[in-house]
Scaffold this motif. Sequence first.
Motif, PDB file in Angstrom:
ATOM      1  N   TYR A  64       0.823  -1.129   0.118  1.00 18.17           N
ATOM      2  CA  TYR A  64      -0.109   0.191  -0.031  1.00 18.17           C
ATOM      3  C   TYR A  64       1.001   1.170  -0.028  1.00 18.17           C
ATOM      4  CZ  TYR A  64      -4.213  -2.662   1.021  1.00 18.17           C
ATOM      5  OH  TYR A  64      -5.219  -3.622   0.655  1.00 18.17           O
ATOM      6  N   HIS A  66       2.932   4.476   0.932  1.00 16.86           N
ATOM      7  CA  HIS A  66       3.280   5.041   2.395  1.00 16.86           C
ATOM      8  C   HIS A  66       4.202   6.225   2.216  1.00 16.86           C
ATOM      9  CE1 HIS A  66       1.263   2.180   4.596  1.00 16.86           C
ATOM     10  NE2 HIS A  66       1.442   1.157   3.968  1.00 16.86           N
ATOM     11  N   ASP A 256     -10.521   7.255   2.013  1.00 17.42           N
ATOM     12  CA  ASP A 256      -9.790   6.153   1.907  1.00 17.42           C
ATOM     13  C   ASP A 256      -8.525   6.379   2.456  1.00 17.42           C
ATOM     14  OD1 ASP A 256      -8.104   4.017   1.103  1.00 17.42           O
ATOM     15  OD2 ASP A 256      -8.624   4.375  -1.006  1.00 17.42           O
ATOM     16  N   TYR A 258      -5.638   4.969   1.633  1.00 15.03           N
ATOM     17  CA  TYR A 258      -4.601   4.745   0.907  1.00 15.03           C
ATOM     18  C   TYR A 258      -4.980   5.465  -0.376  1.00 15.03           C
ATOM     19  CZ  TYR A 258      -3.549   0.927   4.178  1.00 15.03           C
ATOM     20  OH  TYR A 258      -3.272   0.265   5.202  1.00 15.03           O
ATOM     21  N   SER A 261      -1.795   7.108  -5.201  1.00 13.18           N
ATOM     22  CA  SER A 261      -0.963   5.934  -5.091  1.00 13.18           C
ATOM     23  C   SER A 261       0.486   6.330  -4.823  1.00 13.18           C
ATOM     24  CB  SER A 261      -0.828   5.399  -6.572  1.00 13.18           C
ATOM     25  OG  SER A 261      -0.104   6.369  -7.646  1.00 13.18           O
ATOM     26  N   GLU A 262       1.355   5.020  -4.594  1.00 13.28           N
ATOM     27  CA  GLU A 262       2.662   5.352  -4.326  1.00 13.28           C
ATOM     28  C   GLU A 262       3.329   6.051  -5.367  1.00 13.28           C
ATOM     29  OE1 GLU A 262       6.181   4.374  -1.809  1.00 13.28           O
ATOM     30  OE2 GLU A 262       3.929   4.591  -1.533  1.00 13.28           O
TER      31      GLU A 262
END
Length: 375
Positions: A64, A66, A256, A258, A261-262
């Motif tokens: 996920y 971070h 949400d 997350y 996106s990364e």
Amino acid sequence: MKTLKKELNISPTLLQEEKISYASEEIHVPEGGIDCNEGCNPYGFPPALEEAMANFDIKRFGPYPHSHAIYDGLREYWKGYSDIEPENILLADGSISALYVIFGIFNAPGAMVLGNAPTFSDAEMAAKMLGMEWRSVSMRPERNYRFDPDAFIGEITDDVTMIYIDNPNNPTGQVINVYAIEKILDRALEVGAAVVIDEAYGDFMPNQNSAMQLTEQYPNLIMVRTMSKAFGLAGLRVGYIISVKPIIRYMKKLRDPYMVSEFAREMAGKALMHPYHFWNNLLDFAKMKREIREVLKQPGHLRMAETDDMVSILVLYHDDSKIDLQKEFWNNKVLCVSGADFHGLSQNFVRIRLPRMDEFQILLDAVKMIHTLEE
């Protein structure tokens, strides 16, 4: 397909309201023409990001997201204006997603939003689709659609739950002085209203005029920005909200964890380290607006609404209310947004996002043709 024995319990506002939005998954540009429709930067993203994109480790797609790169980039970008921490920031998939989160936390029974007309139509629709009442303060034609802070403040009554102002204004591209924003915030404190300042086009104005410098003073201020406009990263879908920590905590209950996106977090963080990328773009936009003004000084049909030279969007309007101005520009090889997509405007208005300088002659020729065309 099987038949429902009972109708689904869809929200009444979704059943009754028609959504007005110029956003679309498909863009059709006139043959041999140019796109002046979407609000992204026609010059694209900072060239320095190409190497960062090529070197991104695709194994990072597995976990996920971070990455803290965007938080580091935001602290650097806003250094000297506000000492923000990650707890003051909420990430979102563009500023539109951010607005849905914000409206969601104030969506109590009887909630009422006060905004401009015209303003960003998706913001008005977000409020209405959630069942909130929307009240508009019109920017008047006799002022050439220039924002009137005193008239706006006069409409901030005790029943106002939330205030929404886009600065720079979409569609006109005019910049509202930060001192006017501060007066609105002061009045909103008296009635207990939240104030959302949507700075989606904010990177096209000096940071000195941003509401960011007020975020540590006002507990009712919520500022929204996006990487889609000046930074040229609309396809990455990165937006962010800045506010006091308690408000951000409420928002996190609806969002949400997350979101973004990364890869997008990493690239946005790096882009924030290269704000000089679009400084030359601002000079190009100013030059284009000046050239359009020179054309409009001649006798003809078009006028330009109040706007700031360095902001990439503007509104033109025709003196004949029956003219479909979007169609006229399409016939002259320019795709733009109809004024009918904005509350307070109509079909004889268009919003134009300025193109690259190498495409500008097509737009200028269209303006000349429509301005001087005999009926």
